[in-house]
Motif scaffolding. Structure first.
Motif, short mmCIF file in Angstrom:
data_model
loop_
_atom_site.label_atom_id
_atom_site.label_comp_id
_atom_site.label_asym_id
_atom_site.label_seq_id
_atom_site.Cartn_x
_atom_site.Cartn_y
_atom_site.Cartn_z
N TYR A 85 0.88 -1.17 0.00
CA TYR A 85 0.00 0.00 0.00
C TYR A 85 0.91 1.22 0.00
O TYR A 85 1.63 1.46 0.97
CB TYR A 85 -0.94 -0.01 1.21
N GLN A 86 0.90 1.91 -1.11
CA GLN A 86 1.73 3.10 -1.26
C GLN A 86 0.91 4.29 -0.76
O GLN A 86 -0.18 4.57 -1.28
CB GLN A 86 2.10 3.30 -2.73
N LEU A 87 1.44 4.97 0.27
CA LEU A 87 0.79 6.15 0.82
C LEU A 87 1.58 7.35 0.31
O LEU A 87 2.73 7.55 0.70
CB LEU A 87 0.79 6.11 2.35
N ARG A 88 0.98 8.12 -0.57
CA ARG A 88 1.66 9.26 -1.20
C ARG A 88 1.12 10.54 -0.59
O ARG A 88 -0.08 10.70 -0.42
CB ARG A 88 1.43 9.25 -2.71
N PHE A 89 2.03 11.45 -0.28
CA PHE A 89 1.63 12.71 0.36
C PHE A 89 2.58 13.83 -0.03
O PHE A 89 3.71 13.57 -0.45
CB PHE A 89 1.59 12.54 1.89
#
Length: 138
Positions: A85-89
């Motif tokens: 799960y790639q969490l991009r911010f």
């Protein structure tokens, strides 16, 4: 500029925001995600409220087999068939806090691992919480 946290969960784990909301409440994290969303079916922005403010994080998922080589090397063997799960911010403090809070909740609730994409190293829940404390204080 965008940054990423990578969360790796075992095969067959399918996080749902209703479960995440319940766990967050029980664990004292003041975040609430959009209702009844399966993260593995989500691609893009996941709305949330953090400390009563509009917040969220971009979420993308893919098999561990699609991770780039440097990251594959740090993933424990038991997760080799799992999901990333790639969490991009971005640099907005509320986005950073949303991403780190989400990572802590995911790895704690589902026994996963987190990878900092800058250093390529694993991050424990304790390290994520320390980073979260730092970003909350900004």
């Amino acid at each position: 500029m965008s940054m990423n946290l990578l969360v790796v969960l075992a095969l067959g784990v399918e996080p749902n925001t209703n479960e995440l909301n319940q766990f967050a409440k029980e664990s004292g994290y003041n975040i609430e995600y959009a209702q009844n969303t399966f993260l593995n079916e989500r691609s893009g922005f996941l709305p949330a409220k953090l400390n009563g403010q509009e917040a969220g994080v971009e979420v993308y998922s893919f098999p561990v087999s699609e991770l780039s080589e440097p990251f594959k090397k740090v993933v424990p063997l038991k997760f080799s068939g799992g999901t990333v799960y790639q969490l991009r911010f971005g640099v907005n403090p509320i986005e950073v806090q949303s991403a780190f809070t989400t990572a802590v909740i995911l790895i704690t609730k589902y026994n996963g691992v987190a990878i900092d994409d800058q250093s390529g190293s694993l991050m424990s829940a304790e390290q994520l919480n320390q980073a979260l404390s730092y970003f909350t204080g900004m």
